[in-house]
Design a protein around this motif. Structure first.
Motif, PDB file in Angstrom:
ATOM      1  N   MET A   1       0.829  -1.204   0.000  1.00 21.49           N
ATOM      2  CA  MET A   1       0.000   0.000   0.000  1.00 21.49           C
ATOM      3  C   MET A   1       0.867   1.258   0.000  1.00 21.49           C
ATOM      4  O   MET A   1       0.553   2.242  -0.691  1.00 21.49           O
ATOM      5  N   ALA A   2       1.965   1.234   0.767  1.00 25.60           N
ATOM      6  CA  ALA A   2       2.873   2.384   0.777  1.00 25.60           C
ATOM      7  C   ALA A   2       3.494   2.593  -0.601  1.00 25.60           C
ATOM      8  O   ALA A   2       3.656   3.731  -1.062  1.00 25.60           O
ATOM      9  N   GLU A   3       3.820   1.480  -1.261  1.00 27.38           N
ATOM     10  CA  GLU A   3       4.389   1.560  -2.607  1.00 27.38           C
ATOM     11  C   GLU A   3       3.399   2.198  -3.576  1.00 27.38           C
ATOM     12  O   GLU A   3       3.763   3.066  -4.385  1.00 27.38           O
ATOM     13  N   LEU A   4       2.137   1.773  -3.510  1.00 30.89           N
ATOM     14  CA  LEU A   4       1.115   2.322  -4.395  1.00 30.89           C
ATOM     15  C   LEU A   4       0.869   3.803  -4.109  1.00 30.89           C
ATOM     16  O   LEU A   4       0.756   4.620  -5.033  1.00 30.89           O
ATOM     17  N   LEU A   5       0.804   4.164  -2.833  1.00 34.00           N
ATOM     18  CA  LEU A   5       0.602   5.566  -2.471  1.00 34.00           C
ATOM     19  C   LEU A   5       1.789   6.416  -2.908  1.00 34.00           C
ATOM     20  O   LEU A   5       1.627   7.573  -3.316  1.00 34.00           O
ATOM     21  N   GLY A   6       2.988   5.828  -2.817  1.00 34.55           N
ATOM     22  CA  GLY A   6       4.187   6.554  -3.194  1.00 34.55           C
ATOM     23  C   GLY A   6       4.239   6.931  -4.656  1.00 34.55           C
ATOM     24  O   GLY A   6       5.021   7.814  -5.047  1.00 34.55           O
ATOM     25  N   GLU A   7       3.418   6.278  -5.480  1.00 31.29           N
ATOM     26  CA  GLU A   7       3.360   6.644  -6.897  1.00 31.29           C
ATOM     27  C   GLU A   7       2.687   7.999  -7.106  1.00 31.29           C
ATOM     28  O   GLU A   7       2.897   8.660  -8.130  1.00 31.29           O
ATOM     29  N   ASP A   8       1.846   8.403  -6.131  1.00 27.84           N
ATOM     30  CA  ASP A   8       1.095   9.650  -6.270  1.00 27.84           C
ATOM     31  C   ASP A   8       1.371  10.671  -5.175  1.00 27.84           C
ATOM     32  O   ASP A   8       1.055  11.862  -5.343  1.00 27.84           O
ATOM     33  N   TYR A   9       1.935  10.229  -4.054  1.00 27.48           N
ATOM     34  CA  TYR A   9       2.120  11.109  -2.907  1.00 27.48           C
ATOM     35  C   TYR A   9       3.527  10.921  -2.323  1.00 27.48           C
ATOM     36  O   TYR A   9       4.161   9.880  -2.536  1.00 27.48           O
ATOM     37  N   PRO A  10       4.013  11.885  -1.551  1.00 31.32           N
ATOM     38  CA  PRO A  10       5.366  11.793  -0.989  1.00 31.32           C
ATOM     39  C   PRO A  10       5.411  10.886   0.245  1.00 31.32           C
ATOM     40  O   PRO A  10       5.647  11.339   1.371  1.00 31.32           O
ATOM     41  N   ILE A  11       5.177   9.581   0.024  1.00 34.31           N
ATOM     42  CA  ILE A  11       5.117   8.607   1.107  1.00 34.31           C
ATOM     43  C   ILE A  11       6.052   7.447   0.782  1.00 34.31           C
ATOM     44  O   ILE A  11       6.048   6.931  -0.341  1.00 34.31           O
TER      45      ILE A  11
END
Length: 279
Positions: free
Chosen positions: A104-114
């Motif tokens: 989930m962090a990987e997927l979010l990192g595609e769009d957000y600075p996470i």
């Protein structure tokens, strides 16, 4: 007053186990249960704090399970945390949580600075990592304002950032808790705003497998839901509990906002392997 459902930094709460006990004492509780997700890591600290605070401690955990693709949270009270079958189930769940959160962090990192490191920075030592820590990372990064906003938008099932995790079958988990000398209670069984809930027939099946009770008095249950669950518990011979599901600053739930009858706690203790720790 008795509150049988709280969380600490050993899972996804913001208070340490000792601070949970201190909050219970400040709220006028006589008994509090520490029920971190899939973990007993906070028990020792909570027990030490309870002895000094004059509060009795019920040692427990909240176990993530699945029943016919519906998420079911099972509160386990007074069980042996070293029982091999239960340890194996919890270790598998904790490992799956990590894999799922990394994805989930990987997927979010595609769009957000996470990043995954940002998520880990929100956890404590030995904590059971969960979506609330991912929500906290999103808050820290300024992506959302609160945990609730994160869960209402990008972290809920059905979004492109959501990933499932492995969890034991609920019937198997009930049996494992009983085998470990514990007392299993279905947490917030009617909380439909969290997603799908199981039908009464499933609760009947769980009762036959050894389920001891239903958490009826919970802020996620409105009055009609509480009445329905109370009737179901009566029909199946199940105990009725009430609790806050306290997470410190992680949720608006106030410790002691719903409570359990002392007679019900006495029945839980009678069935459990461990005793309630009294000051």
């Amino acid at each position: 007053m008795i509150d049988l459902h709280t969380h600490s930094t050993a899972s996804d709460g913001t208070d340490t186990p000792g601070q949970v006990v201190e909050a219970a004492a400040a709220a006028g509780l006589s008994v509090v249960a520490l029920t971190d997700h899939d973990s007993a890591a906070g028990w020792d600290e909570a027990a030490e704090a309870a002895a000094g605070a004059g509060v009795a401690l019920v040692r427990g955990a909240e176990i993530s399970t699945i029943s016919d693709r519906v998420s079911v949270h099972l509160l386990a009270y007074l069980h042996d945390p070293t029982h091999p079958a239960l340890v194996a189930e919890l270790e598998r769940t904790r490992a799956s949580r990590l894999t799922r959160l990394e994805r989930m962090a990987e997927l979010l990192g595609e769009d957000y600075p996470i990043t995954w490191e940002d998520v880990l920075a929100q956890t404590g030592p030995d904590a059971t990592v969960g979506r609330p820590h991912l929500a906290d990372a999103l808050v820290a990064a300024g992506v959302v304002g609160t945990r609730d906003e994160a869960f209402a938008t990008m972290l809920r099932p059905g979004t492109r950032y959501y990933a499932p995790h492995l969890a034991p079958d609920t019937v198997d988990a009930v049996r494992a808790v009983r085998a470990a000398g514990g007392v299993p209670v279905f947490a917030h069984p009617g909380a439909s705003q969290r997603g799908r809930v199981v039908p009464p027939e499933t609760i009947e099946e769980l009762a036959a497998a050894g389920l001891a009770g239903l958490e009826v008095d919970h802020r996620d249950h409105d009055a009609p839901t509480r009445a329905r669950l109370r009737d179901l518990a009566r029909a199946l011979g199940l105990l009725v509990t009430g609790s806050s599901d306290y997470h410190g600053a992680g949720k608006p739930n106030r410790i002691g906002e719903n409570t359990t009858d002392p007679a019900v706690l006495a029945q839980i203790e009678e069935q459990g392997e461990l005793a309630v720790l009294r000051p």
